[in-house]
Design a protein around this motif. Sequence first.
Motif, PDB file in Angstrom:
ATOM      1  N   ASP A   1       0.824  -1.213   0.000  1.00 27.40           N
ATOM      2  CA  ASP A   1       0.000   0.000   0.000  1.00 27.40           C
ATOM      3  C   ASP A   1       0.853   1.256   0.000  1.00 27.40           C
ATOM      4  OD1 ASP A   1       0.965  -0.064   2.562  1.00 27.40           O
ATOM      5  OD2 ASP A   1      -0.996  -0.136   3.543  1.00 27.40           O
ATOM      6  N   SER A   2       2.160   1.093  -0.190  1.00 29.63           N
ATOM      7  CA  SER A   2       3.090   2.209  -0.257  1.00 29.63           C
ATOM      8  C   SER A   2       3.777   2.225  -1.615  1.00 29.63           C
ATOM      9  CB  SER A   2       4.140   2.099   0.847  1.00 29.63           C
ATOM     10  OG  SER A   2       5.241   2.947   0.598  1.00 29.63           O
ATOM     11  N   LEU A   3       3.714   3.345  -2.292  1.00 31.50           N
ATOM     12  CA  LEU A   3       4.391   3.481  -3.575  1.00 31.50           C
ATOM     13  C   LEU A   3       5.890   3.305  -3.421  1.00 31.50           C
ATOM     14  CD1 LEU A   3       4.418   4.296  -6.593  1.00 31.50           C
ATOM     15  CD2 LEU A   3       4.466   6.663  -5.858  1.00 31.50           C
ATOM     16  N   THR A   4       6.476   3.893  -2.384  1.00 25.59           N
ATOM     17  CA  THR A   4       7.917   3.804  -2.169  1.00 25.59           C
ATOM     18  C   THR A   4       8.356   2.363  -1.937  1.00 25.59           C
ATOM     19  OG1 THR A   4       7.961   6.034  -1.241  1.00 25.59           O
ATOM     20  CG2 THR A   4       9.821   4.600  -0.728  1.00 25.59           C
ATOM     21  N   ASP A   5       7.592   1.621  -1.111  1.00 17.88           N
ATOM     22  CA  ASP A   5       7.950   0.228  -0.828  1.00 17.88           C
ATOM     23  C   ASP A   5       7.861  -0.626  -2.092  1.00 17.88           C
ATOM     24  OD1 ASP A   5       8.308   0.945   1.789  1.00 17.88           O
ATOM     25  OD2 ASP A   5       6.418   0.084   2.507  1.00 17.88           O
ATOM     26  N   ALA A   6       6.812  -0.421  -2.878  1.00 18.12           N
ATOM     27  CA  ALA A   6       6.663  -1.217  -4.093  1.00 18.12           C
ATOM     28  C   ALA A   6       7.752  -0.887  -5.106  1.00 18.12           C
ATOM     29  CB  ALA A   6       5.283  -0.978  -4.701  1.00 18.12           C
ATOM     30  N   ALA A   7       8.104   0.385  -5.221  1.00 16.21           N
ATOM     31  CA  ALA A   7       9.109   0.801  -6.190  1.00 16.21           C
ATOM     32  C   ALA A   7      10.505   0.308  -5.825  1.00 16.21           C
ATOM     33  CB  ALA A   7       9.120   2.320  -6.313  1.00 16.21           C
ATOM     34  N   ALA A   8      10.722  -0.010  -4.553  1.00 14.02           N
ATOM     35  CA  ALA A   8      12.039  -0.469  -4.119  1.00 14.02           C
ATOM     36  C   ALA A   8      12.292  -1.918  -4.479  1.00 14.02           C
ATOM     37  CB  ALA A   8      12.181  -0.277  -2.609  1.00 14.02           C
ATOM     38  N   GLU A   9      11.244  -2.637  -4.871  1.00 14.13           N
ATOM     39  CA  GLU A   9      11.381  -4.056  -5.177  1.00 14.13           C
ATOM     40  C   GLU A   9      11.644  -4.232  -6.666  1.00 14.13           C
ATOM     41  OE1 GLU A   9       8.963  -8.281  -4.564  1.00 14.13           O
ATOM     42  OE2 GLU A   9       8.031  -6.378  -4.039  1.00 14.13           O
ATOM     43  N   GLY A  10      12.499  -5.179  -6.993  1.00 12.51           N
ATOM     44  CA  GLY A  10      12.781  -5.448  -8.399  1.00 12.51           C
ATOM     45  C   GLY A  10      13.163  -6.897  -8.582  1.00 12.51           C
ATOM     46  N   PRO A  11      13.056  -7.427  -9.802  1.00 16.14           N
ATOM     47  CA  PRO A  11      13.387  -8.834 -10.046  1.00 16.14           C
ATOM     48  C   PRO A  11      14.887  -9.072  -9.946  1.00 16.14           C
ATOM     49  CG  PRO A  11      12.943  -7.719 -12.110  1.00 16.14           C
ATOM     50  CD  PRO A  11      12.645  -6.730 -11.013  1.00 16.14           C
ATOM     51  N   ASP A  12      15.279 -10.117  -9.242  1.00 16.08           N
ATOM     52  CA  ASP A  12      16.685 -10.480  -9.170  1.00 16.08           C
ATOM     53  C   ASP A  12      16.783 -11.996  -9.021  1.00 16.08           C
ATOM     54  OD1 ASP A  12      15.888 -10.895  -6.558  1.00 16.08           O
ATOM     55  OD2 ASP A  12      16.876  -9.110  -5.784  1.00 16.08           O
ATOM     56  N   GLY A  13      17.996 -12.496  -8.916  1.00  7.28           N
ATOM     57  CA  GLY A  13      18.180 -13.931  -8.770  1.00  7.28           C
ATOM     58  C   GLY A  13      18.262 -14.636 -10.111  1.00  7.28           C
TER      59      GLY A  13
END
Length: 238
Positions: free
Chosen positions: A186-198
């Motif tokens: 529910d936070s734009l900042t939290d969602a934007a900090a996630e990215g695909p890796d691995g």
Amino acid sequence: MPQLNPFPHDGDGGLGPSASAKGWHQGYIAAVSSPSELPRTPLVRSGEFMDAFRTGAAAGRADGLAEGWRWRYFGEDARTGEDTGQGPQPARSPVEPVDAGEDGPAGPAYPLAWRCVGAAALRVVLEQFAPGSDPEFPGLRLDRVCADKGVGRLYLPVRLLPRDPPAEPAGDPLADQGFWHGTAADSLTDAAAEGPDGPDAPETRAPTFLGLVRYRPAGEHDFWDLLPAGGRMPATHG
């Protein structure tokens, strides 16, 4: 004001929504994302479904003409664009500025958002945000959950460039189509900090993180916005 489904979403006796409710809903989604002409009615055994599909399609086309068309990015038409490295091309998809000051002054800057429609992304958000919820009419279910929890927006980080779907579907509406997605927040900042890796991260020449699905309560409709966060996005037409 978008038109509403005249058929009840919840059937009697725990049997689920009626064929008419499903038909109207699918017809509406198909038409509100089809600027050219009314979509073809699918041939199914239920005459009620087909009649309601036509009615829903007429409503969706009327809303598209009056309020703007919506882009179906995730769906059976997600791979129809030319292989230009930009992903599929939207047909006259409306582009709107992102709300100023969203998520506070420290939030990421997203100047534009594409108006979209479709159930796949919302089913993922619904399962993560309210596990065990009925997946029928995910926009309606999410609207109710957001009201119960006092949430005004939800975000899902996504990989906008599709890869080949897995050989065996796993029941994830986006991953089974070949798209990466992260965790709903529910936070734009939290969602934007996630990215695909691995090791399973999709290969691409674009930046690691490319976009967000933003859901804002929209009643019964499967409406959401696509916020591009990097790389080249398709140009709009019309």
